[in-house]
Every structure is written in structure tokens, then in C-alpha cells.
Design an enzyme around this catalytic site. Structure first.
Site, short mmCIF file in Angstrom:
data_model
loop_
_atom_site.label_atom_id
_atom_site.label_comp_id
_atom_site.label_asym_id
_atom_site.label_seq_id
_atom_site.Cartn_x
_atom_site.Cartn_y
_atom_site.Cartn_z
N HIS A 196 0.82 -1.21 0.00
CA HIS A 196 0.00 0.00 0.00
C HIS A 196 0.85 1.26 0.00
CE1 HIS A 196 -3.00 -3.04 0.66
NE2 HIS A 196 -3.74 -2.22 -0.04
N ASN A 460 -4.78 -6.19 -7.48
CA ASN A 460 -3.61 -6.30 -6.59
C ASN A 460 -3.75 -7.50 -5.67
OD1 ASN A 460 -3.13 -3.82 -7.71
ND2 ASN A 460 -3.85 -2.67 -5.94
N ARG A 471 2.02 -9.67 -1.59
CA ARG A 471 2.24 -8.50 -2.44
C ARG A 471 3.27 -7.53 -1.85
NH1 ARG A 471 -3.62 -5.44 -2.08
NH2 ARG A 471 -2.51 -3.50 -2.47
N CYS A 508 -10.06 -1.87 -10.66
CA CYS A 508 -9.47 -0.72 -9.95
C CYS A 508 -8.10 -1.01 -9.37
CB CYS A 508 -10.42 -0.21 -8.87
SG CYS A 508 -10.68 -1.38 -7.53
C1 PEP Z 1 -6.78 -4.27 -5.09
O1 PEP Z 1 -6.58 -5.19 -4.29
O2 PEP Z 1 -6.54 -4.37 -6.32
C2 PEP Z 1 -7.30 -2.97 -4.63
C3 PEP Z 1 -7.68 -2.04 -5.46
O3 PEP Z 1 -7.35 -2.77 -3.28
P1 PEP Z 1 -6.06 -2.45 -2.37
O4 PEP Z 1 -4.89 -2.26 -3.29
O5 PEP Z 1 -6.38 -1.25 -1.58
O6 PEP Z 1 -5.95 -3.68 -1.55
MG MG Z 2 -7.38 -5.04 -2.33
#
Ligand code: PEP
Ligand code: MG
Length: 576
Positions: A196, A460, A471, A508
Site C-alpha cells: 500500500h 492487486n 504483495r 481498480c
Molecule cells: C486491489 O486489491 O486491487 C485494490 C484495489 O485494493 P487495495 O490495493 O487497496 O488492496
Molecule cells: Mg485489495
């Protein structure tokens, strides 16, 4: 650690590109203790300041735990007692005294904390009593919290404006400090590109290179460095020719961004007229204004947990309402999608009762919210209160089973009833959506779609969970890639199921802004994307430069490959 002499003259360090862009400036090396970097010793005249830095951090941890314990009290006696045991450790005057003595003997606060808590853990590990042995985890948790607090205090004080931060690792909280201190970019030793902190860096357009294991020992504060967030390299002590070349590229980049500005107001569609809606991901009200100015179709994702990161606590309903209302008003009449607090994993962790061995698989997102219904209800009420202008949508993170949707909708209905009874204006038909970011949710899209108004693919996390790859961990960064065919096939499956159910679906995650993925994603049937504000016009220019037929061809070629490398090969064909 006493540092060795840094190497002199221009040299290049290779890392992982985490946020595109170029930054040229003076390095500020943060020698804070994380698992991977060892703190230095301090000089005798620094002892007093170091002791008070430690005491401030300790008090902040106590305050954090007291808040967590208040939250837990009404929920679970077990959880409450675990937090109480953390409080006993952190408040132990003998431990505190011993840490102060270690600092007095020349250890930095971080070194003293690590030494003291590790010594206590060492004693417990040897204990015959299994109950005592289990307390080792508690000491580890408390140690981590104190180190995290020390780290934030360090960041707040040592980062001057117009500098480039070099650190062991960076948290989302750190990024917020950087934003305020006008940091030019950052370099870290560890971290995954979709942690993040890195996502926030991209949102803030801060160039970043991560995964340079020797960064804090090879670079010293005050040295001129160049962060090349495109190539994933850091040039240390550049010679004149290199510096001039990078200054030239820096100007070129600024010119390119200016040219992209000409696309504002132009339709977002392929050259043969297939429309694609482009939304942005925002973390602050200011970015909502930016979204409008860039001609976005709306805000596809507000990561509301950044409000928690900013404040270090759960804000009241009134505070939340004000923040949501401000974003909704600034974006009006465009739609704004507030995502419920995605607490847990590598994000904000206050309220999570105890150490989790696998936090990404633990009490995260909707699981946490249903575990803490009071936190969830307060957020739902605040979002509903901000929905009076009818441009607000609400989205649930980390859904993995349908029961979570059913229970969340029941909470939302209860909140609506309450507001109705109180005569508070709100949107009774506020659209409710879910993130599709677990393989389970992806495979169950059809069933889930029947219960919601819209869906958004979080690539993600879908990548993290599909490939079983953390990640945030640079050690497995070569496996973590959203362009792996397994992820693409899951996306294709979700899009088909959503279309069958006639429910809108967007993407997204960071994949939406990936330079070579846009055509393929449109070809898979995605016609809505939400990206960082900095990427909106880039994406629009790519979509306007292609045809729908070319997109479909790329999609077909990509999904049937058997490795990430093969996908890169087919998607790179015919590109400069
Ligand atoms: C994702 O997991 O792709 C997402 C948009 O949420 P975050 O990156 O905040 O976990
Ligand atoms: Mg996410």
C-alpha cells in the site's frame, strides 16, 4: 552499526521500479530499525533526546492499545484480555527503566528496544511453563509497535523538503509524512510493488525504487542521487554528464505530461468508437478536485482506510461524515465510490485483537468489519449521511463468501432505518458493490452479482491470492505479477459472469494502469477502469490510439499463454 566508508564516484544500484518518474536530489538516509536494518549507536550528548524520543513513542503505543482495548471490551473477553496483556508489557516500569539504561550506555532507542524485548523473549522461550512460552508472541508484538512508533517520529523530524528518502522499508503512514514534507522520491531495501505504500507513492506521483538490499549502507545522507522509477535504478553521486542527461529527461517528461493535458475533455473511446469509462482512485478530498479537472468519469475507489492511517485512530461518525461529504461535494455530480475500511494485512491494524501469523489471510476488510459491527455501523451511517446528493456508492473489500455480503447488507439496512427514523436525508438507493479480489469471489461472481449493484476487480489482491504470493514481499516479487495467465483467466471469467448477470464491472487495481495491459483488458470486455490520478490521461491516450478489434486480438493471445513471460512477449509485440 558503525558504517563503512561509502563508495565514491558515480555508481548505479539496481532495484525494482515501484513508481514511475524521475527524481534528482539529496538523499536522507533513515537509519530506523526494521527487521532488515541495524540502528547506529548514539553519542553521549544525544542520550537525553533519545530517551525522550523513546518515551514519546512508548506513550503513543499505550494510547493506541488503550483505544484498541476500549473497542474490544464490548466484543470479546478473550480479545480484551490479550490487549490487556500487551498493556502490561508496554507499561512495565522495570522494562522501561532497563531500556532507558541501555540508551544511557550509548544504544539508539531502536537498538535498546530490540535488545530488551529480545532478552525477555529469550527468557520466556526457555520457560517450562507452556503459558509463559506463548507470551513470546506478545513481546514480539509490543516490540514491533514501539519500533513502528519510533520510526514515524523519526520520519516526521528528519525529512527535509526536496529530499529523497532512503530507508529500510516504508509504511503507508510514512508516505503521508512524505507528502507533507514535499519529498521528491524514495528508495527502500524491502517491499513489494503493490504494497500500500507503493500504491500511495504512485497516487502521489512520487518516483520510487524498492528492493535495493544495500540502499541504507551504500548511500549516505547528503549525497546527490537520481531515482529512476522507470528503470528501477538509483544513480549515486552522478557525474556531470549523467546529471545533465537526467535533467534533460526530466524536462522531456514534463513536456510529455503537458501534451497529455490536451486530452482533457476529449472522449475516452477507441478509435473505432467503443467507449471506456475512466475513473480515478483517490485518497484525499484534494485528489477529488484533481479527478474532476482531469475529466474523469467519476471516482472509482476511495480507500477510506487512509483516513485511519492519517489520524491513527477510528474517527467519529461526524468526522467521517465531514470527510466523505467533502469528497462527494468536490466530485459532484460525478459518482464517488467509497470503499469500506480495508483494515488489516499491511494496512491500518488498530482494533485487530492480536498478532496474526498470516495477516493477509486473517481478519481483513469485510471480515474485520463484521467482527467489529460498531466500527462498520459508524462508517455506514457516515457514508449514508454524505449520500444526500445521490452521487455516493459504497463498496465492500475482501469479500470471499456470500454470507459476508448478506450480513453487510443487513447492517446497511439497519443504518438506513435509523437515519429514516431520525429524519436524516440520505440516498435510500445508494448502490452497494463488492471488490472481486479473492479467487473465491471471482469464481462465485454470478451468485454474488445477484446480491449487489456493481463489482470492481481488485487485481492487486486477486494476484496475491491467486498466486499465493505476498504483495509486500520483495523476495517473491518475481512471481507476483498481475499479468500471469491465471489472473487474466480469472478476470475474463469475472467479466463474462458479470455480463451474464447484467451487472457493471470495473477494474481498480494497479493492472488497470499497466502500460502494456490496457488494450488486452478492453479486449477481455472491461469497459470501466479506475486508476491513480497520474495515470488517467496516459490510459486515455492508449485507448484512443487503438481499435476494439486490436484489443480483442491481444486479449485472445494473452489469456492462452502459459507463463507471465509469454504474456509480456505477446503484449509487447508491435510496440516501440
Ligand atoms: C486491489 O486489491 O486491487 C485494490 C484495489 O485494493 P487495495 O490495493 O487497496 O488492496
Ligand atoms: Mg485489495
Amino acid at each position: 552499526m558503525i558504517r563503512g566508508e561509502p563508495s565514491r564516484g558515480e555508481h548505479t544500484l539496481k532495484g525494482i521500479p515501484a513508481s514511475a518518474g524521475l527524481a534528482i536530489g539529496k538523499a536522507v538516509v533513515l537509519n530506523v530499525a526494521t527487521g532488515s536494518s541495524t540502528p547506529e549507536r548514539i553519542a553521549p550528548h544525544e542520550v537525553e533526546a533519545e530517551v525522550s524520543r523513546f518515551r514519546v513513542a512508548l506513550e503513543a503505543v499505550v494510547a493506541e492499545l488503550v483505544r484498541a482495548s476500549e473497542l474490544a471490551r464490548s466484543e470479546s473477553a478473550t480479545v480484551s484480555s490479550i490487549i490487556e496483556s500487551f498493556l502490561l508489557i508496554v507499561g512495565d516500569p522495570i522494562v522501561t527503566q532497563s531500556i532507558c539504561e541501555r540508551i544511557g550506555a550509548g544504544a539508539s532507542a531502536e537498538a535498546a528496544v530490540i535488545a530488551e524485548y529480545d532478552a525477555a523473549k529469550g527468557t520466556l522461550v526457555m520457560a517450562n511453563d507452556p503459558f509463559l512460552r506463548e507470551r513470546v508472541q506478545d513481546f514480539e508484538h509490543v516490540k514491533e509497535r514501539v519500533l513502528a512508533m519510533l520510526r514515524n517520529a523519526t520520519l516526521a523530524h528528519s525529512v527535509a523538503s526536496d529530499s529523497i528518502v532512503v530507508a529500510g522499508s516504508i509504511t503507508p503512514q510514512d508516505m503521508l509524512f512524505f507528502k507533507h514534507s514535499k519529498t521528491l522520491g524514495f528508495v527502500t531495501e524491502v517491499g513489494g510493488i503493490n504494497s500500500h505504500a507503493c500504491i500511495l507513492a504512485r497516487d502521489l506521483s512520487l518516483p520510487a525504487v524498492i528492493g535495493i538490499r544495500s540502499a541504507t549502507t551504500e548511500i549516505v545522507s547528503g549525497q546527490t542521487i537520481i531515482v529512476d522509477g522507470f528503470a528501477g535504478v538509483v544513480v549515486v553521486d552522478p557525474d556531470e554528464a549523467t546529471l545533465l542527461e537526467y535533467v534533460r529527461r526530466h524536462h522531456e517528461l514534463a513536456e510529455h505530461r503537458k501534451r497529455l493535458g490536451e486530452l482533457i475533455g476529449q472522449p475516452s473511446q477507441t478509435s473505432d468508437g467503443v467507449g471506456v469509462k475512466l475513473y480515478v482512485n483517490v485518497d484525499t478530498p484534494q485528489q477529488a478536485v484533481e479527478a474532476v479537472m482531469q475529466g474523469a468519469d467519476g471516482i472509482g475507489l476511495v480507500r477510506t482506510e487512509f483516513l485511519l492511517v492519517q489520524q491513527g485512530r477510528y474517527p467519529t461518525v461526524e468526522e467521517q461524515e465531514e470527510w466523505y461529504r467533502e469528497i462527494a461535494l468536490r466530485a459532484f455530480p460525478l459518482p464517488v465510490t467509497f470503499r469500506a475500511f480495508d483494515v488489516g494485512s499491511d494496512k491500518f491494524r488498530i482494533g485487530i485483537p492480536h498478532h496474526e501469523d498470516n495477516p493477509a489471510l486473517g481478519l481483513r476488510g469485510i471480515r474485520f468489519l463484521l467482527f467489529k459491527p460498531d466500527v462498520f455501523e459508524q462508517q455506514v451511517c457516515a457514508v449514508l449521511r454524505a449520500s444526500a446528493n445521490r452521487n455516493v456508492r459504497f463498496m465492500l473489500p475482501m469479500v470471499s463468501v456470500i454470507d459476508e455480503v448478506v450480513q453487510a447488507k443487513a447492517v446497511i439496512e439497519r443504518c438506513k432505518e435509523r437515519l429514516r427514523a431520525e429524519g436524516v436525508d440520505h440516498d435510500p438507493n445508494m448502490p452497494i458493490g463488492i471488490m472481486i479480489e479473492t479467487p473465491s469471489a471471482a469464481l462465485m461472481t454470478e451468485s454474488l452479482a445477484a446480491s449487489v449493484d456493481f463489482m470492481s476487480i481488485g487485481s492487486n489482491d486477486l494476484t496475491q491470492y491467486a498466486l499465493a504470493t505476498d504483495r509486500t514481499n520483495e523476495l517473491v516479487a518475481d512471481i507476483y505479477d498481475a499479468l500471469h495467465p491465471s489472473v487474466l483467466r480469472l478476470i475474463a471469467f469475472v467479466v463474462d459472469a458479470a455480463n451474464k448477470m447484467n451487472k457493471p464491472v470495473s477494474l481498480c487495481g494497479e493492472l488497470a494502469g499497466h502500460a502494456i495491459a490496457s488494450e488486452m483488458l478492453v479486449g477481455l470486455g472491461l469497459h470501466e477502469f479506475s486508476v491513480s490520478p497520474a495515470l488517467l490521461l496516459e490510459l486515455k491516450s492508449r485507448i484512443r490510439a487503438t481499435t476494439h478489434a486490436a484489443c480483442v486480438e491481444r486479449a485472445k493471445a494473452a489469456v492462452f499463454q502459459s507463463s507471465t513471460a509469454d504474456v509480456y512477449t505477446v503484449l509487447s509485440q508491435g510496440r516501440p
